[in-house]
Design an enzyme around this catalytic site. Structure first.
Site, PDB file in Angstrom:
ATOM      1  N   SER A 188      44.606  41.743  35.076  1.00 18.10           N
ATOM      2  CA  SER A 188      45.158  42.741  35.991  1.00 18.10           C
ATOM      3  C   SER A 188      46.007  43.792  35.260  1.00 18.10           C
ATOM      4  O   SER A 188      45.552  44.396  34.286  1.00 18.10           O
ATOM      5  CB  SER A 188      45.959  42.016  37.085  1.00 18.10           C
ATOM      6  OG  SER A 188      46.251  42.869  38.159  1.00 18.10           O
TER       7      SER A 188
ATOM      8  N   ASP B 270      36.228  42.308  43.533  1.00 15.52           N
ATOM      9  CA  ASP B 270      37.667  42.437  43.305  1.00 15.52           C
ATOM     10  C   ASP B 270      38.245  43.440  44.305  1.00 15.52           C
ATOM     11  O   ASP B 270      37.890  44.615  44.281  1.00 15.52           O
ATOM     12  CB  ASP B 270      37.919  42.896  41.866  1.00 15.52           C
ATOM     13  CG  ASP B 270      39.378  42.807  41.448  1.00 15.52           C
ATOM     14  OD1 ASP B 270      40.259  42.962  42.314  1.00 15.52           O
ATOM     15  OD2 ASP B 270      39.628  42.594  40.249  1.00 15.52           O
TER      16      ASP B 270
ATOM     17  N   HIS C 231      39.788  38.739  42.584  1.00 21.62           N
ATOM     18  CA  HIS C 231      40.686  39.155  41.501  1.00 21.62           C
ATOM     19  C   HIS C 231      41.379  37.954  40.854  1.00 21.62           C
ATOM     20  O   HIS C 231      41.403  37.837  39.626  1.00 21.62           O
ATOM     21  CB  HIS C 231      41.726  40.127  42.057  1.00 21.62           C
ATOM     22  CG  HIS C 231      42.602  40.753  41.018  1.00 21.62           C
ATOM     23  ND1 HIS C 231      42.110  41.614  40.053  1.00 21.62           N
ATOM     24  CD2 HIS C 231      43.944  40.641  40.775  1.00 21.62           C
ATOM     25  CE1 HIS C 231      43.110  42.017  39.274  1.00 21.62           C
ATOM     26  NE2 HIS C 231      44.229  41.431  39.690  1.00 21.62           N
TER      27      HIS C 231
END
Length: 210
Positions: free
Chosen positions: A106, A162, A185
């Site tokens: 991320s 995601d 995600h």
């Protein structure tokens, strides 16, 4: 007499060969770089529990796997970049390695690229693997680094499913970009297919055509 001497020489050779052989339980010294695991916004080092266990099962030494805990959980590059720089320096000092590899999830991808681009990380990293990385917030291209003899190799892994980081932010021009399906995600941190690509990336399977 010659036969006795020859037999003695053969026996001596066998004994020496047995003594020279390593114990059957001995493991070969790891050839992998230390790995620094970089979490994202509101994340923590424990996010990489599954990935660490997988890498250990694939031959990485547990004492060469490092997971940073950022003080600033908002992902701010101005705060996390310098902390990552200090952390990598400590890892290099502790291990005696010349470079580290990085696996970033991320916003950790953006923090990593910020460190490479602005804070001297360009000659301290060999392989970068990002998982749903918010890379484009810093760079849309795979930064080559500052080592004239070796570019940094990148593997960017992301999923069409995601809902947190859009794929266009994760893609890096010149990198090995891998788009997957059916993984969320957070799921990128504990998926067996993703793990296989992480292993490939850490073993030099990334790209940098820039």
């Amino acid at each position: 007499m010659k036969k006795v001497l020859m037999a003695f020489i053969i026996c001596l050779s066998l004994i020496l060969s047995v003594l020279a052989a390593p114990p059957s339980g001995a493991k070969a010294e790891s050839v992998h770089n230390p790995v620094v695991l970089v979490h994202g916004i509101s994340g923590a080092s424990y996010n990489f529990f599954a990935i660490k266990n997988y890498l250990i099962s694939q031959g990485w030494q547990s004492n060469k796997l490092y997971a940073i805990d950022f003080y600033d959980k908002t992902g701010n590059n101005l705060n996390n970049g310098p902390q990552l720089a200090s952390y990598v320096d400590r890892v290099l000092k502790e291990t005696g390695a010349k470079k580290v590899d990085i696996v970033a999830h991320s916003m950790g991808g953006a923090n990593t690229l910020y460190y490479i681009k602005y804070l001297g990380g360009g000659n301290k990293i060999q392989n970068v693997v990002t998982l749903g990385g918010a890379n484009g917030l810093v760079s849309s291209t795979a930064l080559p680094g500052t080592d004239p003899n070796q570019k940094i190799l990148y593997t960017s892994i992301y999923s069409l499913n995601d809902q947190i980081v859009i794929n266009s932010l994760s893609r890096l021009q010149g990198a090995r970009n891998i788009q997957l399906y059916g993984i969320g995600h957070i799921g990128l941190l504990s998926n067996s297919q993703v793990n296989g690509y992480i292993k490939e990336g850490l073993n030099g399977g990334g790209l940098n055509t820039n």
